[in-house]
Design a protein around this motif. Sequence first.
Motif, PDB file in Angstrom:
ATOM      1  N   LYS A  98       0.811  -1.219   0.000  1.00  0.00           N
ATOM      2  CA  LYS A  98       0.000   0.000   0.000  1.00  0.00           C
ATOM      3  C   LYS A  98       0.847   1.273   0.000  1.00  0.00           C
ATOM      4  N   GLY A  99       1.809   1.355   0.898  1.00  0.00           N
ATOM      5  CA  GLY A  99       2.650   2.558   0.988  1.00  0.00           C
ATOM      6  C   GLY A  99       3.425   2.805  -0.290  1.00  0.00           C
ATOM      7  N   TRP A 100       4.044   1.758  -0.805  1.00  0.00           N
ATOM      8  CA  TRP A 100       4.834   1.891  -2.027  1.00  0.00           C
ATOM      9  C   TRP A 100       3.960   2.243  -3.221  1.00  0.00           C
ATOM     10  N   LEU A 101       2.823   1.531  -3.391  1.00  0.00           N
ATOM     11  CA  LEU A 101       1.933   1.817  -4.519  1.00  0.00           C
ATOM     12  C   LEU A 101       1.362   3.228  -4.420  1.00  0.00           C
ATOM     13  N   SER A 102       0.983   3.647  -3.217  1.00  0.00           N
ATOM     14  CA  SER A 102       0.448   5.004  -3.032  1.00  0.00           C
ATOM     15  C   SER A 102       1.493   6.037  -3.418  1.00  0.00           C
ATOM     16  N   TRP A 103       2.711   5.839  -2.972  1.00  0.00           N
ATOM     17  CA  TRP A 103       3.788   6.760  -3.305  1.00  0.00           C
ATOM     18  C   TRP A 103       4.012   6.806  -4.814  1.00  0.00           C
ATOM     19  N   LEU A 104       4.030   5.640  -5.439  1.00  0.00           N
ATOM     20  CA  LEU A 104       4.262   5.549  -6.878  1.00  0.00           C
ATOM     21  C   LEU A 104       3.172   6.280  -7.664  1.00  0.00           C
ATOM     22  N   ILE A 105       1.926   6.047  -7.283  1.00  0.00           N
ATOM     23  CA  ILE A 105       0.791   6.643  -7.984  1.00  0.00           C
ATOM     24  C   ILE A 105       0.745   8.153  -7.746  1.00  0.00           C
ATOM     25  N   LYS A 106       1.023   8.591  -6.529  1.00  0.00           N
ATOM     26  CA  LYS A 106       1.055  10.037  -6.242  1.00  0.00           C
ATOM     27  C   LYS A 106       2.226  10.707  -6.960  1.00  0.00           C
ATOM     28  N   SER A 107       3.372  10.046  -6.982  1.00  0.00           N
ATOM     29  CA  SER A 107       4.538  10.597  -7.691  1.00  0.00           C
ATOM     30  C   SER A 107       4.241  10.739  -9.179  1.00  0.00           C
ATOM     31  N   GLY A 108       3.546   9.765  -9.745  1.00  0.00           N
ATOM     32  CA  GLY A 108       3.164   9.847 -11.152  1.00  0.00           C
ATOM     33  C   GLY A 108       2.326  11.069 -11.439  1.00  0.00           C
ATOM     34  N   GLY A 109       1.433  11.408 -10.522  1.00  0.00           N
ATOM     35  CA  GLY A 109       0.605  12.607 -10.690  1.00  0.00           C
ATOM     36  C   GLY A 109       1.406  13.881 -10.566  1.00  0.00           C
ATOM     37  N   GLU A 110       2.290  13.940  -9.561  1.00  0.00           N
ATOM     38  CA  GLU A 110       3.109  15.133  -9.349  1.00  0.00           C
ATOM     39  C   GLU A 110       4.034  15.404 -10.531  1.00  0.00           C
ATOM     40  N   LEU A 111       4.534  14.333 -11.128  1.00  0.00           N
ATOM     41  CA  LEU A 111       5.463  14.475 -12.247  1.00  0.00           C
ATOM     42  C   LEU A 111       4.764  14.691 -13.584  1.00  0.00           C
ATOM     43  N   SER A 112       3.445  14.519 -13.619  1.00  0.00           N
ATOM     44  CA  SER A 112       2.719  14.711 -14.877  1.00  0.00           C
ATOM     45  C   SER A 112       2.690  16.182 -15.262  1.00  0.00           C
ATOM     46  N   SER A 113       2.463  16.432 -16.514  1.00  0.00           N
ATOM     47  CA  SER A 113       2.428  17.818 -16.992  1.00  0.00           C
ATOM     48  C   SER A 113       1.257  18.597 -16.390  1.00  0.00           C
ATOM     49  N   LYS A 114       0.230  17.891 -15.945  1.00  0.00           N
ATOM     50  CA  LYS A 114      -0.941  18.546 -15.340  1.00  0.00           C
ATOM     51  C   LYS A 114      -0.829  18.639 -13.826  1.00  0.00           C
ATOM     52  N   HIS A 115       0.232  18.090 -13.258  1.00  0.00           N
ATOM     53  CA  HIS A 115       0.456  18.087 -11.804  1.00  0.00           C
ATOM     54  C   HIS A 115      -0.792  17.627 -11.062  1.00  0.00           C
ATOM     55  N   GLU A 116      -1.233  16.438 -11.407  1.00  0.00           N
ATOM     56  CA  GLU A 116      -2.442  15.858 -10.827  1.00  0.00           C
ATOM     57  C   GLU A 116      -2.166  15.347  -9.413  1.00  0.00           C
ATOM     58  N   GLU A 117      -3.250  15.057  -8.681  1.00  0.00           N
ATOM     59  CA  GLU A 117      -3.110  14.503  -7.336  1.00  0.00           C
ATOM     60  C   GLU A 117      -2.443  13.128  -7.396  1.00  0.00           C
TER      61      GLU A 117
END
Length: 180
Positions: A98-117
């Motif tokens: 859970k912790g790792w997947l949450s971090w991965l998914i949140k990081s993907g949003g932060e790094l996106s061009s739209k800076h998603e959640e």
Amino acid sequence: MSDKYKANDPAGIYFITFSVVQWADVFTRREYCEIICNSLAYCLKEKNLTLYAWCIMTNHLHLICSSPMLASTIRDFKKYTAKELYRAIQQNPQESRKGWLSWLIKSGGELSSKHEEYRFWQPGYHPILLDNNALVDQKLDYLHRNPVTAGFVEEPEHWFYSSARDYAGDHGRLPITFIQ
């Protein structure tokens, strides 16, 4: 902008792939695969999606499908499943990652061009128009043999989350339309 990977033919049949951010192995749990299947079933019923073949692997999903509004159907599917899968991961008491997947998914949003959640799916879906029988056969074989090539099963029809069962004459998890 290139039209190479756009679904421009509303009557066309397309091979498409969705990949999880960083190719994370999320679909190792049945409940996450069921979210995908239920969402596809909804799109079949409510969004005019026609499904010819499908396969859920541990970190990606292949479809052979058509829809008069394929791009918007895929957009809605990805948006809905991203929210549902993220929520399922958060609420699953059995999820040791859970912790790792949450971090991965949140990081993907932060790094996106739209800076998603958060971002569950990689951008795009790489539609390939299947405009001849040889290409249809090649992609159908590739899609169904994916779990065999990965070493998960010995025969394509042994993979539960795939239309290979239907093509082998059995009844699969989702209703499909056979390619004529």
